[in-house]
Design an enzyme around this catalytic site. Structure first.
Site, PDB file in Angstrom:
ATOM      1  N   LYS A 148       0.835  -1.181   0.000  1.00 49.91           N
ATOM      2  CA  LYS A 148       0.000   0.000   0.000  1.00 49.91           C
ATOM      3  C   LYS A 148       0.880   1.245   0.000  1.00 49.91           C
ATOM      4  O   LYS A 148       2.024   1.137   0.441  1.00 49.91           O
ATOM      5  CB  LYS A 148      -0.958  -0.012   1.188  1.00 49.91           C
ATOM      6  CG  LYS A 148      -0.348   0.428   2.523  1.00 49.91           C
ATOM      7  CD  LYS A 148      -1.398   0.458   3.581  1.00 49.91           C
ATOM      8  CE  LYS A 148      -1.716   1.854   4.001  1.00 49.91           C
ATOM      9  NZ  LYS A 148      -0.875   2.403   5.066  1.00 49.91           N
ATOM     10  N   ASP A 177      -1.896  -6.133   2.736  1.00 43.41           N
ATOM     11  CA  ASP A 177      -2.410  -5.283   3.806  1.00 43.41           C
ATOM     12  C   ASP A 177      -1.899  -5.961   5.069  1.00 43.41           C
ATOM     13  O   ASP A 177      -2.387  -7.043   5.435  1.00 43.41           O
ATOM     14  CB  ASP A 177      -3.943  -5.251   3.797  1.00 43.41           C
ATOM     15  CG  ASP A 177      -4.474  -4.335   4.893  1.00 43.41           C
ATOM     16  OD1 ASP A 177      -3.948  -4.398   6.015  1.00 43.41           O
ATOM     17  OD2 ASP A 177      -5.399  -3.554   4.628  1.00 43.41           O
ATOM     18  N   HIS A 178      -0.914  -5.362   5.712  1.00 43.54           N
ATOM     19  CA  HIS A 178      -0.227  -6.137   6.762  1.00 43.54           C
ATOM     20  C   HIS A 178      -1.154  -6.500   7.926  1.00 43.54           C
ATOM     21  O   HIS A 178      -0.862  -7.401   8.694  1.00 43.54           O
ATOM     22  CB  HIS A 178       1.065  -5.448   7.212  1.00 43.54           C
ATOM     23  CG  HIS A 178       0.872  -4.326   8.185  1.00 43.54           C
ATOM     24  ND1 HIS A 178       0.492  -3.070   7.799  1.00 43.54           N
ATOM     25  CD2 HIS A 178       1.010  -4.266   9.527  1.00 43.54           C
ATOM     26  CE1 HIS A 178       0.408  -2.293   8.859  1.00 43.54           C
ATOM     27  NE2 HIS A 178       0.717  -2.990   9.928  1.00 43.54           N
ATOM     28  N   GLU A 216      -3.470   4.928  17.996  1.00 43.65           N
ATOM     29  CA  GLU A 216      -2.003   4.944  18.110  1.00 43.65           C
ATOM     30  C   GLU A 216      -1.569   6.123  18.961  1.00 43.65           C
ATOM     31  O   GLU A 216      -2.242   7.162  18.976  1.00 43.65           O
ATOM     32  CB  GLU A 216      -1.380   5.077  16.716  1.00 43.65           C
ATOM     33  CG  GLU A 216      -1.695   3.906  15.800  1.00 43.65           C
ATOM     34  CD  GLU A 216      -1.013   4.069  14.442  1.00 43.65           C
ATOM     35  OE1 GLU A 216       0.044   3.476  14.252  1.00 43.65           O
ATOM     36  OE2 GLU A 216      -1.545   4.817  13.607  1.00 43.65           O
ATOM     37  N   HIS A 240      -6.873  -0.964   6.324  1.00 43.57           N
ATOM     38  CA  HIS A 240      -6.837  -1.772   7.544  1.00 43.57           C
ATOM     39  C   HIS A 240      -8.211  -1.887   8.238  1.00 43.57           C
ATOM     40  O   HIS A 240      -8.654  -2.982   8.579  1.00 43.57           O
ATOM     41  CB  HIS A 240      -5.827  -1.222   8.551  1.00 43.57           C
ATOM     42  CG  HIS A 240      -4.450  -1.058   7.993  1.00 43.57           C
ATOM     43  ND1 HIS A 240      -3.907  -1.903   7.063  1.00 43.57           N
ATOM     44  CD2 HIS A 240      -3.479  -0.132   8.232  1.00 43.57           C
ATOM     45  CE1 HIS A 240      -2.676  -1.522   6.760  1.00 43.57           C
ATOM     46  NE2 HIS A 240      -2.388  -0.442   7.453  1.00 43.57           N
ATOM     47  N   LYS A 331      -3.994   9.175  15.463  1.00 41.33           N
ATOM     48  CA  LYS A 331      -2.629   9.217  15.993  1.00 41.33           C
ATOM     49  C   LYS A 331      -2.590  10.147  17.200  1.00 41.33           C
ATOM     50  O   LYS A 331      -3.459  10.999  17.368  1.00 41.33           O
ATOM     51  CB  LYS A 331      -1.684   9.735  14.912  1.00 41.33           C
ATOM     52  CG  LYS A 331      -1.790   8.906  13.623  1.00 41.33           C
ATOM     53  CD  LYS A 331      -0.449   8.538  13.079  1.00 41.33           C
ATOM     54  CE  LYS A 331      -0.565   7.786  11.790  1.00 41.33           C
ATOM     55  NZ  LYS A 331      -0.273   6.358  11.908  1.00 41.33           N
TER      56      LYS A 331
HETATM   57  C1  BG6 Z   1       0.465   1.594   8.341  1.00 39.37           C
HETATM   58  C2  BG6 Z   1       0.132   3.047   8.327  1.00 39.37           C
HETATM   59  O1  BG6 Z   1      -0.105   0.948   7.224  1.00 39.37           O
HETATM   60  O2  BG6 Z   1      -0.035   0.997   9.530  1.00 39.37           O
HETATM   61  C3  BG6 Z   1       0.701   3.738   9.556  1.00 39.37           C
HETATM   62  O3  BG6 Z   1       0.661   3.643   7.156  1.00 39.37           O
HETATM   63  C4  BG6 Z   1       0.260   3.031  10.819  1.00 39.37           C
HETATM   64  O4  BG6 Z   1       0.310   5.106   9.590  1.00 39.37           O
HETATM   65  C5  BG6 Z   1       0.534   1.541  10.714  1.00 39.37           C
HETATM   66  O5  BG6 Z   1       0.995   3.581  11.898  1.00 39.37           O
HETATM   67  C6  BG6 Z   1      -0.068   0.801  11.898  1.00 39.37           C
HETATM   68  O6  BG6 Z   1       0.342  -0.537  11.858  1.00 39.37           O
HETATM   69  P1  BG6 Z   1       0.527  -1.386  13.183  1.00 39.37           P
HETATM   70  O7  BG6 Z   1       0.908  -2.747  12.698  1.00 39.37           O
HETATM   71  O8  BG6 Z   1       1.592  -0.716  13.985  1.00 39.37           O
HETATM   72  O9  BG6 Z   1      -0.805  -1.375  13.882  1.00 39.37           O
END
Ligand code: BG6
Length: 484
Positions: A148, A177-178, A216, A240, A331
């Protein structure tokens, strides 16, 4: 419990953008951990490809540094690290020109699985895909992995899909999409479809509403340039949060395979109703005692980009008609937490005299940190004095229930890369899914742009702007308190 590592066949994994931030922070340390788990057979190689004019030894040193900086306890295993580095190659390459492509063609073997990770700006996807084919480096068995942002609206996503489709079949394209690689996100499917308990209640007869929160504590400092053009909607919601919503709302696929799962997710996205602008709150964080404001972080004193978003969405289908889905992400909030809260309806009638409190069962699925589930149930308050009812949590923290095995899970990137090698697309987004997500998101963004919407300010360390609380209060509901 014994951890089971599924062996994989020999592979050549080429990482474009292999000296970049994502490669150093996530991909390479993750691959080292897979190596240690025995998932990188001796005949496999990682081939870095980037602009930097270094040789393979220089690249190996860079990896050593990256693992020292971003790796976990495993980085102390020097012998294994040397062996891992022995399976690394590097080619200096010009994505838009001819430099390096012949050298890459010589390195990549045809008799092993070939995977190509595009850890580069989307504007380079087309050039890379084209050159992989014209230099005959890729074939019908190769896979490409893209990161992404996959487009910034429906038009650009369609364009990207069309460009990739000119060179690769959909079954060769792995859109990451991790969030889908996270252990607990997959657990959502196990909880829903592996238990009798929840599914009969999982609908508008029994569920009052659902909350999805990804909060976050970090700001956008360091990535302000990218983030200011994106905002929380494009950065988090379109991908996400949308994926979490799909997993919580979809029908059971007929089996756990890539297209069956993705077909069901797609139906959810397509059933999302257009968002009512009154059901949307955008926010921007102010400076904290020791931290900069969003506008300072983004280096844009007039920015109207949102670092927080909350919304009430509806899914127009038989299962969910009338059930609000409240989504929020932001955030610099009070706590770092991702969770899904399923609030069941009131009992309707209490047989206990004098019990006027609303008792509700609430299922909270904590995705990170402290993965686990809590089910709020109503019981009798112990002791004399008649039937007084109280609500208590039935608590299951996975780390307690599963012991050390709970810690020994691959991180999202490790799991997803191994799925690419195994040729399993279940946890990757299909092209039509991404387009459907943009088709829902675009009018929301266009709407606020047309209204010249200005994000509400919120304090660093808070739960977001007051209006986000009001979004719930107006409906007689409230967000679950943000707790890490
Ligand atoms: C990313 C976003 O895809 O996911 C970031 O670009 C975000 O802005 C991050 O901080 C959050 O991922 P995780 O795995 O830390 O929850």
């Amino acid at each position: 419990m014994v951890s089971r590592v599924i062996p994989v066949d020999d592979f050549d994994l080429v990482i474009f953008g292999s000296t970049g931030d994502l490669a150093r922070r996530k991909i390479l340390p993750g691959l080292f951990r897979r190596f240690l788990s025995g998932q990188m057979p001796e005949g496999s190689r990682i081939i870095g490809a980037a602009r930097s004019d270094i040789d393979a030894d220089g690249y190996r040193e860079m990896i050593r540094d990256a693992i020292a900086e971003f790796g976990g306890a495993e980085k102390r295993n020097k012998k294994a690290l040397d062996a891992f580095l022995g399976q690394i190659e590097y080619v200096s390459i010009d994505a838009l020109g001819d430099g390096g492509w012949q050298a890459l063609a010589k390195l990549v073997r045809k008799d092993v699985i070939g995977a190509f990770y595009f850890s580069v700006a989307p504007s380079l996807f087309g050039a890379l895909a084209e050159r992989l084919q014209s230099h005959k480096i890729a074939d019908a068995n190769s896979r490409i992995v893209v990161e992404k942002p996959f487009g910034r609206d429906l038009g650009s996503a369609k364009e990207l899909n069309a460009t990739l489709a000119m060179h690769f079949d959909e079954c060769q394209i792995y859109r990451i999409d991790h969030y889908l690689g996270k252990e607990t996100v997959q657990n959502l499917m196990a909880v829903r479809f592996g238990n009798m308990l929840f599914e009969p209640l999982w609908n508008n007869h029994y569920v009052d509403h659902i909350q999805i929160t990804v909060a976050e504590t970090v700001g956008v400092g360091g990535r302000g340039g990218y983030y200011d053009k994106s905002g929380a909607m494009r950065d988090m919601v379109q991908n996400h949060l949308m994926q979490l919503l799909c997993l919580i709302a979809m029908e059971a696929p007929h089996q756990f395979d890539a297209d069956a799962v993705r077909d069901e997710k797609l139906k959810v996205i397509r059933a999302l109703q257009p968002l009512d602008p009154h059901h949307l709150v955008r926010g921007q964080y102010d400076a904290g005692p020791k931290t900069a404001s969003y506008r300072e972080d983004a280096e844009n004193p007039r920015s109207h980009t949102e670092s927080f978003i909350a919304m009430k969405a509806h899914i127009a289908n038989w299962r969910w008609a009338g059930v609000p889905f409240y989504l929020r992400t932001g955030k610099r909030l009070k706590a770092q937490t991702s969770e899904i809260v399923v609030v069941f309806k009131d009992l309707g009638h209490s047989i206990f005299e004098g019990d006027e409190k609303r008792h509700r069962n609430i299922l909270t699925i904590q995705l990170q940190p402290n993965e686990g589930m809590t089910l709020q149930v109503t019981i009798k308050e112990p002791g004399p004095g008649g039937m007084r009812l109280i609500d208590v949590p039935l608590d299951m923290t996975f780390a307690d229930a599963l012991g050390p095995d709970a810690e020994d899970v691959p991180d999202a990137y490790e799991r997803l890369i191994m799925d690419v090698i195994r040729g399993n697309q279940t946890l990757f987004m299909r092209g039509d899914e991404v387009e459907a997500a943009w088709a829902w998101t675009d009018p929301i963004i266009e709407g606020w742009q047309a209204r010249n919407d200005v994000p509400k300010h919120y304090d660093t360390g808070s739960a977001g702007p007051e209006d986000a609380m009001m979004l719930m209060h107006r409906d007689g509901r409230k967000w679950r308190e943000l707790k890490g």
